[in-house]
Design an enzyme around this catalytic site. Sequence first.
Site, PDB file in Angstrom:
ATOM      1  N   CYS A  81      50.162  75.121  52.802  1.00 29.55           N
ATOM      2  CA  CYS A  81      50.344  73.683  52.560  1.00 29.55           C
ATOM      3  C   CYS A  81      50.490  73.350  51.075  1.00 29.55           C
ATOM      4  O   CYS A  81      50.940  72.257  50.729  1.00 29.55           O
ATOM      5  CB  CYS A  81      49.172  72.907  53.145  1.00 29.55           C
ATOM      6  SG  CYS A  81      48.953  73.241  54.892  1.00 29.55           S
ATOM      7  N   HIS A  95      48.689  65.938  50.445  1.00 31.77           N
ATOM      8  CA  HIS A  95      49.149  66.732  51.590  1.00 31.77           C
ATOM      9  C   HIS A  95      48.718  65.998  52.856  1.00 31.77           C
ATOM     10  O   HIS A  95      47.588  65.513  52.950  1.00 31.77           O
ATOM     11  CB  HIS A  95      48.546  68.131  51.533  1.00 31.77           C
ATOM     12  CG  HIS A  95      48.733  68.896  52.810  1.00 31.77           C
ATOM     13  ND1 HIS A  95      49.979  69.065  53.369  1.00 31.77           N
ATOM     14  CD2 HIS A  95      47.851  69.494  53.656  1.00 31.77           C
ATOM     15  CE1 HIS A  95      49.841  69.751  54.504  1.00 31.77           C
ATOM     16  NE2 HIS A  95      48.566  70.017  54.691  1.00 31.77           N
ATOM     17  N   ASN A 129      51.078  67.403  60.546  1.00 29.58           N
ATOM     18  CA  ASN A 129      50.920  68.302  59.398  1.00 29.58           C
ATOM     19  C   ASN A 129      52.120  69.254  59.368  1.00 29.58           C
ATOM     20  O   ASN A 129      52.278  70.078  60.261  1.00 29.58           O
ATOM     21  CB  ASN A 129      49.607  69.073  59.560  1.00 29.58           C
ATOM     22  CG  ASN A 129      49.348  70.041  58.412  1.00 29.58           C
ATOM     23  OD1 ASN A 129      50.232  70.289  57.577  1.00 29.58           O
ATOM     24  ND2 ASN A 129      48.146  70.574  58.366  1.00 29.58           N
TER      25      ASN A 129
HETATM   26  O1  UT7 Z   1      46.889  71.887  56.464  1.00 33.37           O
HETATM   27  C1  UT7 Z   1      45.777  72.597  56.045  1.00 33.37           C
HETATM   28  C2  UT7 Z   1      44.609  71.782  56.084  1.00 33.37           C
HETATM   29  N1  UT7 Z   1      44.171  71.531  57.430  1.00 33.37           N
HETATM   30  C3  UT7 Z   1      43.305  70.573  57.624  1.00 33.37           C
HETATM   31  O2  UT7 Z   1      42.994  69.897  56.672  1.00 33.37           O
HETATM   32  C4  UT7 Z   1      42.676  70.383  58.978  1.00 33.37           C
HETATM   33  C5  UT7 Z   1      41.213  70.139  58.802  1.00 33.37           C
HETATM   34  N2  UT7 Z   1      40.449  69.890  60.012  1.00 33.37           N
HETATM   35  C6  UT7 Z   1      40.634  68.789  60.767  1.00 33.37           C
HETATM   36  O3  UT7 Z   1      41.502  67.976  60.492  1.00 33.37           O
HETATM   37  C7  UT7 Z   1      39.679  68.541  61.909  1.00 33.37           C
HETATM   38  O4  UT7 Z   1      38.612  69.458  61.839  1.00 33.37           O
HETATM   39  C8  UT7 Z   1      40.340  68.643  63.312  1.00 33.37           C
HETATM   40  C9  UT7 Z   1      41.248  67.448  63.515  1.00 33.37           C
HETATM   41  C10 UT7 Z   1      41.123  69.926  63.419  1.00 33.37           C
HETATM   42  C11 UT7 Z   1      39.265  68.589  64.397  1.00 33.37           C
HETATM   43  O5  UT7 Z   1      38.501  67.423  64.286  1.00 33.37           O
HETATM   44  P1  UT7 Z   1      36.892  67.491  64.405  1.00 33.37           P
HETATM   45  O6  UT7 Z   1      36.414  66.118  64.290  1.00 33.37           O
HETATM   46  O7  UT7 Z   1      36.441  68.478  63.362  1.00 33.37           O
HETATM   47  O8  UT7 Z   1      36.697  68.002  65.871  1.00 33.37           O
HETATM   48  P2  UT7 Z   1      36.000  69.336  66.397  1.00 33.37           P
HETATM   49  O9  UT7 Z   1      36.849  70.512  66.104  1.00 33.37           O
HETATM   50  O10 UT7 Z   1      34.594  69.353  65.936  1.00 33.37           O
HETATM   51  O11 UT7 Z   1      35.989  69.077  67.937  1.00 33.37           O
HETATM   52  C12 UT7 Z   1      35.178  68.047  68.520  1.00 33.37           C
HETATM   53  C13 UT7 Z   1      35.360  68.092  70.016  1.00 33.37           C
HETATM   54  C14 UT7 Z   1      35.159  69.476  70.593  1.00 33.37           C
HETATM   55  O12 UT7 Z   1      34.532  69.314  71.854  1.00 33.37           O
HETATM   56  P3  UT7 Z   1      32.957  69.583  72.005  1.00 33.37           P
HETATM   57  O13 UT7 Z   1      32.762  71.006  71.592  1.00 33.37           O
HETATM   58  O14 UT7 Z   1      32.292  68.606  71.087  1.00 33.37           O
HETATM   59  O15 UT7 Z   1      32.720  69.311  73.462  1.00 33.37           O
HETATM   60  C15 UT7 Z   1      36.541  69.988  70.830  1.00 33.37           C
HETATM   61  O16 UT7 Z   1      36.620  70.929  71.869  1.00 33.37           O
HETATM   62  O17 UT7 Z   1      36.699  67.726  70.345  1.00 33.37           O
HETATM   63  C16 UT7 Z   1      37.289  68.740  71.183  1.00 33.37           C
HETATM   64  N3  UT7 Z   1      38.702  68.808  70.905  1.00 33.37           N
HETATM   65  C17 UT7 Z   1      39.602  68.007  71.501  1.00 33.37           C
HETATM   66  N4  UT7 Z   1      39.474  67.048  72.433  1.00 33.37           N
HETATM   67  C18 UT7 Z   1      40.582  66.395  72.826  1.00 33.37           C
HETATM   68  C19 UT7 Z   1      39.346  69.607  70.027  1.00 33.37           C
HETATM   69  N5  UT7 Z   1      40.657  69.356  70.060  1.00 33.37           N
HETATM   70  C20 UT7 Z   1      40.852  68.356  70.972  1.00 33.37           C
HETATM   71  C21 UT7 Z   1      41.972  67.671  71.440  1.00 33.37           C
HETATM   72  N6  UT7 Z   1      41.812  66.704  72.343  1.00 33.37           N
HETATM   73  N7  UT7 Z   1      43.218  67.923  70.967  1.00 33.37           N
END
Ligand code: UT7
Length: 326
Positions: free
Chosen positions: A116, A253, A283
């Site tokens: 990125c 970004h 992204n």
């Molecule tokens: O380009 C390089 C840089 N990249 C980034 O900057 C990305 C950085 N990270 C993020 O943007 C975030 O961490 C994400 C958007 C990827 C994830 O958001 P989060 O708030 O950190 O969610 P999480 O991974 O902690 O997931 C929370 C819950 C989980 O369920 P449980 O374990 O709490 O029951 C996931 O399984 O949300 C669930 N989950 C989803 N639910 C519905 C994960 N993906 C999805 C989805 N739809 N697409």
Amino acid sequence: MSLIRSHIVGTGYSLPAKVLTNDDLSKMVETSDEWISTRTGIRSRHIASEGEYTSDFCVKAAQMALKNAGMKIEEIDFIIVATVTPDNTFPATAAKVGKILGIRPGVAAMDVNAACSGFIYASQIADNMIRLGQIKTALVIGAETLSRIVDWTDRNTCVLFGDGAGAAVLKASEEQGNNTDRGILSVKIFADASHYETLCSDSGVSFNQKSGFIHMDGKEVFKIAIPSLIEGIESSLELADLTLKDIDWYLPHQANARIIDSVAKKLEIDDSKVIITVDHHGNTSAASIPLALAEAVESGKIKRGDVVVISSMGAGFTWGGMVVRI
Ligand code: UT7
């Protein structure tokens, strides 16, 4: 004392025609528009169709940038493409793009893989060459077809990414050598490979002869993204001898609107100065910054004379910042 600076004299972009909405995704994996939009700010992204390659988007973005610069490809002295999704393992996508555009034989062509942060890394290389007098012009492109390395059954990642390209034409110009100059005023690039596996493709040519899928520890990336983006801003502003008070725009970004909001809040950058495209691009890794820049110039948001501070963070980890007076 006068100084050679790289002016951004033209920008362009290209996006696949096909748009994938959050509702479309909710028919493919267990997700919802509500989850995706509240957690990421993304509502839709563009996805390449069969037969459309990274080079196709590069070519269209470059043609638009050249047109906006009022220049011809014959005038370009260097071509560099930032991407993690090249058409072929080798030669460089930059070579293919140069071939299609009809670049002069002898003009150096290379790709850079800094995920990125690729556009900032590529700009650093081109800007240094211009400032050293090795070249007078450069075509700097960021482009991806990330949809080709997304596991469309993995809801953790498939909702995040999109395809497209952005391009900028750089041109040498003599300036005064102070912080009122136009052009690229500073670039800072960083990496810390202790996070090599936190965000990566699970495969590779040397490793297992495959291109693999994107894997990410989202929470860990989220945590580190915020201070990295801030370091990109602060270090590049310091190098440019400017402060946050001098900026007209913050162009980050585009990975997650929550990350961008958090950076803006911590640095007290007003929302009205923040360029956001993640809502309709998702992204797009190396393409995200030049895409957002070209769109903001086209819409008339970013104008000649505006000071733009750019920062990025991505796989590697790589991160960086750049200050430009347009
Ligand atoms: O380009 C390089 C840089 N990249 C980034 O900057 C990305 C950085 N990270 C993020 O943007 C975030 O961490 C994400 C958007 C990827 C994830 O958001 P989060 O708030 O950190 O969610 P999480 O991974 O902690 O997931 C929370 C819950 C989980 O369920 P449980 O374990 O709490 O029951 C996931 O399984 O949300 C669930 N989950 C989803 N639910 C519905 C994960 N993906 C999805 C989805 N739809 N697409």
